[in-house]
Write an enzyme that holds these catalytic residues in place. Structure first.
Site, PDB file in Angstrom:
ATOM      1  N   SER A 130       0.821  -1.214   0.000  1.00 27.65           N
ATOM      2  CA  SER A 130       0.000   0.000   0.000  1.00 27.65           C
ATOM      3  C   SER A 130       0.851   1.258   0.000  1.00 27.65           C
ATOM      4  O   SER A 130       1.954   1.282   0.546  1.00 27.65           O
ATOM      5  CB  SER A 130      -0.917   0.030   1.230  1.00 27.65           C
ATOM      6  OG  SER A 130      -1.705   1.201   1.188  1.00 27.65           O
ATOM      7  N   HIS A 187      -7.782  -3.586   4.421  1.00 23.15           N
ATOM      8  CA  HIS A 187      -7.219  -2.224   4.419  1.00 23.15           C
ATOM      9  C   HIS A 187      -7.966  -1.381   3.392  1.00 23.15           C
ATOM     10  O   HIS A 187      -8.371  -0.242   3.653  1.00 23.15           O
ATOM     11  CB  HIS A 187      -5.721  -2.287   4.073  1.00 23.15           C
ATOM     12  CG  HIS A 187      -5.112  -0.968   3.661  1.00 23.15           C
ATOM     13  ND1 HIS A 187      -5.318  -0.411   2.412  1.00 23.15           N
ATOM     14  CD2 HIS A 187      -4.345  -0.088   4.326  1.00 23.15           C
ATOM     15  CE1 HIS A 187      -4.688   0.747   2.340  1.00 23.15           C
ATOM     16  NE2 HIS A 187      -4.082   0.971   3.481  1.00 23.15           N
ATOM     17  N   ASN A 188      -8.170  -1.950   2.217  1.00 23.00           N
ATOM     18  CA  ASN A 188      -8.852  -1.195   1.163  1.00 23.00           C
ATOM     19  C   ASN A 188     -10.325  -0.959   1.494  1.00 23.00           C
ATOM     20  O   ASN A 188     -10.879   0.083   1.153  1.00 23.00           O
ATOM     21  CB  ASN A 188      -8.721  -1.914  -0.180  1.00 23.00           C
ATOM     22  CG  ASN A 188      -7.332  -1.715  -0.777  1.00 23.00           C
ATOM     23  OD1 ASN A 188      -6.368  -1.462  -0.058  1.00 23.00           O
ATOM     24  ND2 ASN A 188      -7.221  -1.816  -2.079  1.00 23.00           N
ATOM     25  N   GLU A 191     -10.306   1.860   3.622  1.00 20.73           N
ATOM     26  CA  GLU A 191      -9.981   3.010   2.755  1.00 20.73           C
ATOM     27  C   GLU A 191     -11.257   3.532   2.070  1.00 20.73           C
ATOM     28  O   GLU A 191     -11.529   4.739   2.057  1.00 20.73           O
ATOM     29  CB  GLU A 191      -8.950   2.537   1.719  1.00 20.73           C
ATOM     30  CG  GLU A 191      -8.593   3.497   0.605  1.00 20.73           C
ATOM     31  CD  GLU A 191      -7.638   2.831  -0.417  1.00 20.73           C
ATOM     32  OE1 GLU A 191      -6.574   2.326  -0.015  1.00 20.73           O
ATOM     33  OE2 GLU A 191      -7.966   2.818  -1.620  1.00 20.73           O
TER      34      GLU A 191
HETATM   35  C1  6PG Z   1      -3.192   1.301  -1.726  1.00 25.38           C
HETATM   36  C2  6PG Z   1      -4.470   1.362  -2.531  1.00 25.38           C
HETATM   37  C3  6PG Z   1      -4.353   0.703  -3.857  1.00 25.38           C
HETATM   38  C4  6PG Z   1      -5.648   0.651  -4.674  1.00 25.38           C
HETATM   39  C5  6PG Z   1      -6.171   1.975  -5.068  1.00 25.38           C
HETATM   40  C6  6PG Z   1      -7.304   1.913  -6.075  1.00 25.38           C
HETATM   41  O1  6PG Z   1      -3.274   0.768  -0.623  1.00 25.38           O
HETATM   42  O2  6PG Z   1      -2.169   1.788  -2.188  1.00 25.38           O
HETATM   43  O3  6PG Z   1      -5.482   0.718  -1.810  1.00 25.38           O
HETATM   44  O4  6PG Z   1      -3.916  -0.609  -3.653  1.00 25.38           O
HETATM   45  O5  6PG Z   1      -5.391  -0.077  -5.814  1.00 25.38           O
HETATM   46  O6  6PG Z   1      -6.558   2.697  -3.964  1.00 25.38           O
HETATM   47  O7  6PG Z   1      -8.391   1.218  -5.595  1.00 25.38           O
HETATM   48  P1  6PG Z   1      -9.830   1.436  -6.261  1.00 25.38           P
HETATM   49  O8  6PG Z   1      -9.609   1.623  -7.711  1.00 25.38           O
HETATM   50  O9  6PG Z   1     -10.593   0.183  -5.976  1.00 25.38           O
HETATM   51  O10 6PG Z   1     -10.394   2.652  -5.613  1.00 25.38           O
END
Ligand code: 6PG
Length: 466
Positions: A130, A187-188, A191
């Site tokens: 990440s 984590h995502n 996010e």
């Molecule tokens: C990270 C992000 C990354 C992710 C983007 C796009 O931890 O660096 O989570 O891995 O790919 O944020 O995600 P979406 O296109 O699903 O918003």
């Protein structure tokens, strides 16, 4: 030529940045790419780091250039391309070698791949990375899933390239096989929830209180201190300060309001449901992105249903408290899913350590993760952050503001799916006796499904069957 300590396959944005990061930390790195034309350009552009990078045009030479037992990091799309590469590289490897998938992958695939390679004495690591390009180049947060053998191989390299929080590398072995990719998926999910709630706060100020983007940006910049300090608040404050060079309008006003998504948020929700959980704030965030992409329908619905939103200035202080409550509840849902998965897959996840690995380098890095890692260092049943004394206290002071903000927003017709989901979860969880007794009675009435009586184990039926 000295054999390289690690190989990086895939010189896209993330692969290149990680390879340069490794080279900068003094490691000998072999690199290759499907489009071989990129390799020489990449090494040329690496400048002073070029001496640490060995480019190979064929997979055979690339593998032969690695010190045994080999470590190969693949930074390629995780579906069919990853399977194709596993098939191509496996015959070139020997017992004890490790293949790493550093992309965002469905952890079920990672588990299957790890099991298939284990049968050949090879090791497969699923690693969540990440922090985007900047993180990969100068210090990402990394969540590793794999064997102890692979971790011993990888540890010196990953600890060197990782983001550091007060000198502590933000990387660790989360558990076996799919554990790393699962932790990255959650984590995502967090996010997505955090981004959605920030967008809702923005929306209330912009369309409820008619504040200008720059003014809202200043408020976020103020929030980016103390307890709410976080990367996502910081960047939101920044983007709201920009004007569009073409029109002179705030740049956020020229961006189409339809959010993209690559799938990790959706995976979090799907896995949560499969584990008998409902991460409804994360669900709301994923769903809201889906609704946002129905742009044409929304435009039509505004004409037919009316798009009015009432005047509503929540005031900065209550909004800040409401946001704090929602952020805590978003993290809490994420950790609850981790706990459910840890139990199901026998991963023995260390929640305090996960919070520490997220403290720097990753997208959800925030001051709150310090408190979270402390809370999990104590005894916390079923990964329930809301039961930690410090968090219970924070919620008791911040939820009243969340309640007021949601109530006023809903009354005024403002869509706050994330904030209201957070509140609904909180209110459901704080009832020792809820309303599922009615569901049980209905199930028994129409399907003879039976129910448990309070304080009496076993299956019982209602008098409607007498
Ligand atoms: C990270 C992000 C990354 C992710 C983007 C796009 O931890 O660096 O989570 O891995 O790919 O944020 O995600 P979406 O296109 O699903 O918003």
């Amino acid at each position: 030529m000295t054999k390289a300590q690690i190989g990086v396959y895939g010189l896209g944005t993330m692969g290149s940045a990680l390879a340069l990061n490794m080279a900068e930390q003094g490691f000998e790195v072999a690199v290759t790419n499907r489009e071989t034309a990129w390799i020489a350009d990449f090494i040329r552009e690496a400048g002073t780091l070029a001496g640490k990078l060995q480019g190979y045009e064929t997979l055979e030479e690339f593998v032969a250039g690695l010190a045994a037992p080999r470590v190969i990091l693949f930074m390629i799309p995780s579906g069919a391309p990853m399977d194709a590469m596993i098939e191509a590289v496996t015959p070139l490897l020997a017992a004890g070698d490790t293949i790493i998938d550093g992309g965002n992958a469905d952890f079920h695939l990672t588990r299957r791949r790890a099991a298939a390679l284990q049968a050949k004495d090879l090791h497969f690591v699923g690693m969540g990375v990440s922090g985007g390009e900047e993180g990969a180049r100068h210090g990402p947060s990394m969540m590793v899933g794999g064997s102890g053998h692979s971790w011993a191989q990888l540890k010196p390299i990953l600890r060197a390239i990782a983001a550091k929080f007060e000198g502590n590398p933000c990387v660790d072995l989360m558990g076996p096989d799919g554990a790393g990719h699962f932790v990255k998926t959650v984590h995502n999910g967090i996010e997505y929830a955090d981004m959605q709630v920030i967008a809702e706060v923005y929306g209330l100020l912009r369309y409820g209180a008619a504040k200008a983007p720059r003014e809202i940006g200043e408020m976020f910049a103020d929030w980016d201190q103390g307890r709410l300090k976080s990367y996502l608040i910081e960047i939101t404050g920044k983007v709201l300060h920009y004007d569009d060079p073409k029109t002179g309008h705030p740049v956020v006003d020229v961006i189409t309001d339809a959010a993209g998504q690559k799938g990790t948020g959706r995976w979090t929700v799907v896995e949560a449901i499969k584990l008998g959980q409902s991460a409804n704030l994360i669900e709301a965030a994923v769903g809201a992105r889906g609704w946002s992409s129905e742009k044409d329908t929304r435009a039509e619905a505004e004409k037919i249903l009316g798009g009015e939103r009432g005047w509503f200035d929540p005031g900065e202080a209550p909004l800040k408290e409401a946001f704090l409550a929602a952020r805590i509840l978003g993290y809490a849902q994420g950790f609850r899913i981790l706990a459910a998965a840890s139990e199901e897959y026998e991963w023995d996840l260390d929640y305090a350590r996960i919070a520490q690995v997220w403290r720097a380098g990753c997208i959800i890095r925030s001051a709150l993760l310090d408190d979270i890692s402390e809370a999990f260092a104590g005894d916390l049943p079923a990964g329930q952050l809301i039961l930690a004394p410090g968090f219970a206290k924070m919620l008791s002071t911040s939820v009243p503001a969340l309640r007021k903000v949601v109530a006023a927003a809903v009354t005024g017709g403002h869509a706050v799916p994330g904030l209201s989901a957070a509140l609904a979860w909180y209110d459901s969880m704080r009832q020792g006796y809820g309303t599922a007794n009615i569901i049980q009675a209905q199930r028994d009435f129409f399907g003879h499904h039976g129910f448990e009586r309070l304080g009496e184990a076993g299956k019982h039926h209602g008098p409607w069957w007498d």
